[in-house]
Design a protein around this motif. Sequence first.
Motif, PDB file in Angstrom:
ATOM      1  N   PHE A  92       0.184  -0.418  -5.185  1.00 11.95           N
ATOM      2  CA  PHE A  92       1.298  -1.100  -4.546  1.00 11.95           C
ATOM      3  C   PHE A  92       1.211  -2.613  -4.677  1.00 11.95           C
ATOM      4  CE2 PHE A  92       2.986  -2.946  -0.471  1.00 11.95           C
ATOM      5  CZ  PHE A  92       4.322  -2.784  -0.773  1.00 11.95           C
ATOM      6  N   ILE A  93       0.020  -3.159  -4.572  1.00 14.08           N
ATOM      7  CA  ILE A  93      -0.149  -4.610  -4.598  1.00 14.08           C
ATOM      8  C   ILE A  93      -0.639  -5.060  -5.966  1.00 14.08           C
ATOM      9  CG2 ILE A  93      -1.584  -6.505  -3.716  1.00 14.08           C
ATOM     10  CD1 ILE A  93      -1.247  -5.357  -0.959  1.00 14.08           C
ATOM     11  N   LEU A  94       0.024  -6.071  -6.507  1.00 22.23           N
ATOM     12  CA  LEU A  94      -0.386  -6.749  -7.733  1.00 22.23           C
ATOM     13  C   LEU A  94      -0.483  -8.237  -7.414  1.00 22.23           C
ATOM     14  CD1 LEU A  94      -0.875  -7.164 -10.768  1.00 22.23           C
ATOM     15  CD2 LEU A  94       1.606  -7.088 -11.097  1.00 22.23           C
ATOM     16  N   ASN A  95      -1.710  -8.712  -7.229  1.00 17.10           N
ATOM     17  CA  ASN A  95      -1.907 -10.132  -6.975  1.00 17.10           C
ATOM     18  C   ASN A  95      -2.241 -10.832  -8.281  1.00 17.10           C
ATOM     19  OD1 ASN A  95      -1.444  -9.864  -4.233  1.00 17.10           O
ATOM     20  ND2 ASN A  95      -3.593  -9.500  -3.761  1.00 17.10           N
ATOM     21  N   VAL A  96      -1.584 -11.956  -8.531  1.00 14.47           N
ATOM     22  CA  VAL A  96      -1.750 -12.704  -9.770  1.00 14.47           C
ATOM     23  C   VAL A  96      -2.298 -14.086  -9.430  1.00 14.47           C
ATOM     24  CG1 VAL A  96      -0.570 -13.688 -11.769  1.00 14.47           C
ATOM     25  CG2 VAL A  96       0.133 -11.453 -10.877  1.00 14.47           C
ATOM     26  N   TYR A  97      -3.386 -14.442 -10.099  1.00  9.03           N
ATOM     27  CA  TYR A  97      -4.040 -15.720  -9.862  1.00  9.03           C
ATOM     28  C   TYR A  97      -4.201 -16.470 -11.183  1.00  9.03           C
ATOM     29  CZ  TYR A  97      -5.646 -12.983  -5.811  1.00  9.03           C
ATOM     30  OH  TYR A  97      -5.721 -12.173  -4.712  1.00  9.03           O
ATOM     31  N   GLU A  98      -4.279 -17.787 -11.096  1.00  4.67           N
ATOM     32  CA  GLU A  98      -4.608 -18.616 -12.256  1.00  4.67           C
ATOM     33  C   GLU A  98      -5.948 -19.304 -11.972  1.00  4.67           C
ATOM     34  OE1 GLU A  98      -0.190 -19.908 -13.722  1.00  4.67           O
ATOM     35  OE2 GLU A  98      -0.650 -19.973 -11.586  1.00  4.67           O
TER      36      GLU A  98
END
Length: 243
Positions: free
Chosen positions: A64-70
């Motif tokens: 359910f959760i897709l966390n995107v980081y740089e």
Amino acid sequence: MTDPRRLEGGIIDLLPNIYMARMDVAPEVLEAFMSWYEHKHAPDLISVGFHSTHGYHCRVGSPFILNVYEIDSSEIFYSEAYNTKRTPESDPERPAILAGVTNRSNTVYRQVHTLGVEAPDRPWSEGVRSGAVTAPVVTSVRFDLEEGSSEGAVVDWFRDVEFPETASRAGFLAARLLNRTGRPHHANPWMSSWATLVEWEDEPSAVAAAGEADTLERLAGADLGVTDAAFHLAVRVLSVTTG
């Protein structure tokens, strides 16, 4: 004013790595999880050197959760500052919050081809933020390759076929082809060796342009040796950035 310079292909050394964290959260603890993430976890990550934290919830696909980081590199996972923030002394809520989290994976990718992404003129470590992920809606396909498949053919197909077609759709903002890199996260498994991240103006545009069945069918029909492909369409629910 001149148009900003655009990245059109190749290995993009000045852009940061994209780190994707995927997970499910039990419905009964989701509200507490989101509050903790926004007010504690995301600010902690920024404080130890993450450039951005973007929380997305999947409308299509799972987890359910897709966390995107740089981030600059996966080495940040092995830093003292990062690991100190993960301790109960620094984050007393963390153990109870994570007890409701399952299906976790943490994968860092380098950006190997982009379309519609503004080119930085120096590394992000020097304070620039050109080429940042900013979209309210993203689609993503993650996949692996059969042994012996050509990675160059994958890059060529996305550069010459898939991304130009995607860019012709209404609401398109940017597309990134990603290849796994660095050391795995020490706490959770990493996932597929390849992924895409396509940014959209809004959810209706993404839905109209990037259906799950059509996207996976095109990828399978490209004869690239793709295995274990999975599609996600996700909407941003929070964002914390530097700069």
